[in-house]
Design an enzyme around this catalytic site. Structure first.
Site, mmCIF file in Angstrom:
data_model
loop_
_atom_site.group_PDB
_atom_site.id
_atom_site.type_symbol
_atom_site.label_atom_id
_atom_site.label_comp_id
_atom_site.label_asym_id
_atom_site.label_seq_id
_atom_site.Cartn_x
_atom_site.Cartn_y
_atom_site.Cartn_z
ATOM 1 C CG ASP A 179 7.732 3.356 -13.003
ATOM 2 O OD1 ASP A 179 7.963 4.248 -12.077
ATOM 3 O OD2 ASP A 179 6.885 2.238 -13.158
ATOM 4 C CG PHE A 228 7.381 -2.917 -9.949
ATOM 5 C CD1 PHE A 228 7.924 -3.312 -8.728
ATOM 6 C CD2 PHE A 228 6.049 -3.009 -10.016
ATOM 7 C CE1 PHE A 228 7.417 -3.354 -7.530
ATOM 8 C CE2 PHE A 228 5.283 -3.131 -8.926
ATOM 9 C CZ PHE A 228 6.087 -3.676 -7.646
ATOM 10 C CE1 TYR A 234 3.322 2.655 -3.137
ATOM 11 C CE2 TYR A 234 1.492 3.702 -4.628
ATOM 12 C CZ TYR A 234 2.437 2.837 -4.389
ATOM 13 O OH TYR A 234 2.570 1.623 -5.179
ATOM 14 C CE LYS A 235 6.682 2.002 -4.868
ATOM 15 N NZ LYS A 235 6.984 1.422 -6.460
ATOM 16 N NE ARG A 269 12.358 -2.958 -1.582
ATOM 17 C CZ ARG A 269 11.389 -2.615 -2.168
ATOM 18 N NH1 ARG A 269 11.448 -2.306 -3.514
ATOM 19 N NH2 ARG A 269 10.016 -2.421 -1.710
HETATM 20 C C1 LIG Z 1 5.955 0.653 -6.895
HETATM 21 C C2 LIG Z 1 5.996 0.647 -8.077
HETATM 22 C C3 LIG Z 1 4.852 0.360 -8.947
HETATM 23 C C4 LIG Z 1 3.650 0.523 -8.158
HETATM 24 O O1 LIG Z 1 2.420 0.382 -8.994
HETATM 25 P P1 LIG Z 1 0.953 0.654 -8.437
HETATM 26 O O2 LIG Z 1 0.158 0.925 -9.656
HETATM 27 O O3 LIG Z 1 1.108 2.115 -7.419
HETATM 28 O O4 LIG Z 1 0.635 -0.446 -7.597
HETATM 29 C C5 LIG Z 1 4.822 0.287 -10.293
HETATM 30 N N1 LIG Z 1 6.133 0.544 -10.827
HETATM 31 C C6 LIG Z 1 7.378 0.506 -10.210
HETATM 32 C C7 LIG Z 1 8.361 0.700 -11.126
HETATM 33 C C8 LIG Z 1 7.021 0.533 -8.911
HETATM 34 O O5 LIG Z 1 8.286 0.435 -8.169
#
Ligand SMILES: *Cc1c(COP(=O)(O)O)cnc(C)c1O
Length: 406
Positions: free
Chosen positions: A193, A122, A218-219, A365
């Site tokens: 992650d 990401f 939050y996911k 998605r």
């Molecule tokens: C959703 C996501 C994030 C989001 O990071 P935030 O700091 O919460 O905005 C980070 N890494 C991955 C792999 C994600 O899918």
């Protein structure tokens, strides 16, 4: 549509759907981006606001153990990701936690300069790594390879292997135990992650000997918009690592108000400032729904839902191209299809109550959350998708205008 798919008849998770507030007419295929509200959470939040904050006021830090909420919430998450009590803390955002654990990991490998990651990561993780590298100014290199080249790129100059286990676009899963072992053989540390893993697939951090991990609240964990993230440090590293953000919550005695920083022992040294009690309470309460479920049951149903989705889409929507691995064991809990006008099609779908999302350049998605989705939902969703494609109802300017959040 009141029919019931045969696979829903012996679904062991069927009763869980009642625990969630799903708006009428919505089939929600985006729990991988923002989880659905568990029905009991508003009452719990009401209690925290009105009674704990409203009445107990500052006393609640002790009387309602607010001060321990990051660790208590972390321990609940730990049960879902194979992490023992005292190794996970809920705090900050995933981006900030990447910064902290990457800095901590690099400080354990002072003679090495390479951070190895992949192009499936990401972007925020890569942005944070790049910013940290500049800040440290010690000559670190951020080496980004293709996901399929990670194995061969784990060379003896790598300090830290930093990967996202489940690719946010395609759902492709990295073999955490295998890659962590390779990293260790090469003398490197591994950071994982788990943003699209926690609550979605069984994870065994301790079994895989992961050094550090981070992930979102939050996911799939349904903690609410912008819920605190989490962070894991393996027991062996806990008292050796230094956090780059040395705030008072990571101090040995925050209320001694010493002028010098002394890190506390244990996971709390990775925390920084005053925890956000309202958001943390929401995340902590949301985790109730996982209390009596087995992640293996979630995985089995997730595979069943995603397999059904793929076969339905391929049968009814020949315009779309599968963009996820076909082998369900190589996928997380999401499936993506590519289509040049994917953004407009997704907007048309959302307008008809089927909510997924879009990731540039052309990825539609769909996330599968077995706690609140049925097989019938999948069949119904694909029927609407097929109709939108067949009638080209997506082909209007209104559906092509990009919003800020896609
Ligand atoms: C959703 C996501 C994030 C989001 O990071 P935030 O700091 O919460 O905005 C980070 N890494 C991955 C792999 C994600 O899918």
């Amino acid at each position: 549509m009141n029919s019931q798919h045969p696979s829903d008849l012996n679904d062991v998770l069927k009763s869980k759907k009642d625990a969630f507030q799903i708006p009428d007419g919505v089939i929600y295929l985006d729990g991988n981006s923002l989880g659905v509200l568990p029905k009991h959470v508003p009452d719990r939040l009401q209690e925290v606001v009105r009674s704990e904050w409203g009445t107990s006021l500052i006393r609640a830090w002790n009387t309602h153990s607010w001060i321990d909420l990051p660790g208590r919430t972390g321990d609940r998450i730990g049960k879902l990701i194979g992490a023992p009590a005292g190794t996970v803390v809920a705090c900050d955002s995933t981006s900030v936690n990447v910064f902290k654990v990457l800095s901590a990991a690099l400080s354990l490998r002072p003679d090495r300069k390479v951070i190895l990651s992949d192009a499936g990561n990401f972007p925020t993780d890569l942005y944070v790594a790049s910013g940290l590298k500049e800040l440290l100014a010690k000559g670190h290199e951020l080496r980004v390879v293709a996901p399929e080249d990670v194995r061969s790129a784990i060379t003896p100059d790598v300090a830290v292997l930093m990967l996202t286990q489940v690719d946010y676009r395609t759902g492709r899963v990295h073999d955490m135990a295998d890659l962590t072992e390779l990293a260790h053989e090469a003398g490197a540390l591994a950071i994982w992650d788990l943003a699209h893993s926690a609550g979605a697939i069984p994870v065994d951090l301790q079994g895989a000997k992961a050094d550090f991990a981070v992930g979102c609240g939050y996911k799939y964990l349904n903690g609410g918009p912008g819920a605190p993230a989490f962070l894991y440090v393996a027991p062996d590293h806990q008292d050796k690592v230094a956090s780059p953000l040395t705030g008072w919550m990571g101090h040995e005695a925050p209320f001694a108000f010493d002028l010098d920083y002394r890190p506390v022992t244990g996971i709390n040294r990775m925390t920084v400032g005053t925890p956000p009690i309202l958001s943390l309470s929401s995340l902590h309460a949301a985790l109730d729904v996982f209390e009596d479920v087995d992640m293996n049951d979630i995985r089995a149903k997730s595979i069943s839902l995603s397999e059904l989705f793929i076969s339905e889409v391929e049968a009814k929507c020949p315009q779309l191209q599968l963009a996820s691995p076909r082998d369900p064991h190589q996928r997380g809990s999401q499936v993506s299809f590519s289509f040049t006008e994917g953004y407009a099609v997704m907007q048309a779908l959302i307008a008809r109550g089927v909510i997924g999302d879009f990731r540039a350049p052309d990825i539609m998605r769909f996330g599968f959350t077995p706690l609140y989705l049925s097989h019938q939902d999948i069949v119904d969703a694909v029927e609407i998708l097929a109709d939108i494609l067949e009638t080209r109802s997506w082909d209007t300017p209104a559906f092509k205008t990009r919003a800020k959040v896609t």
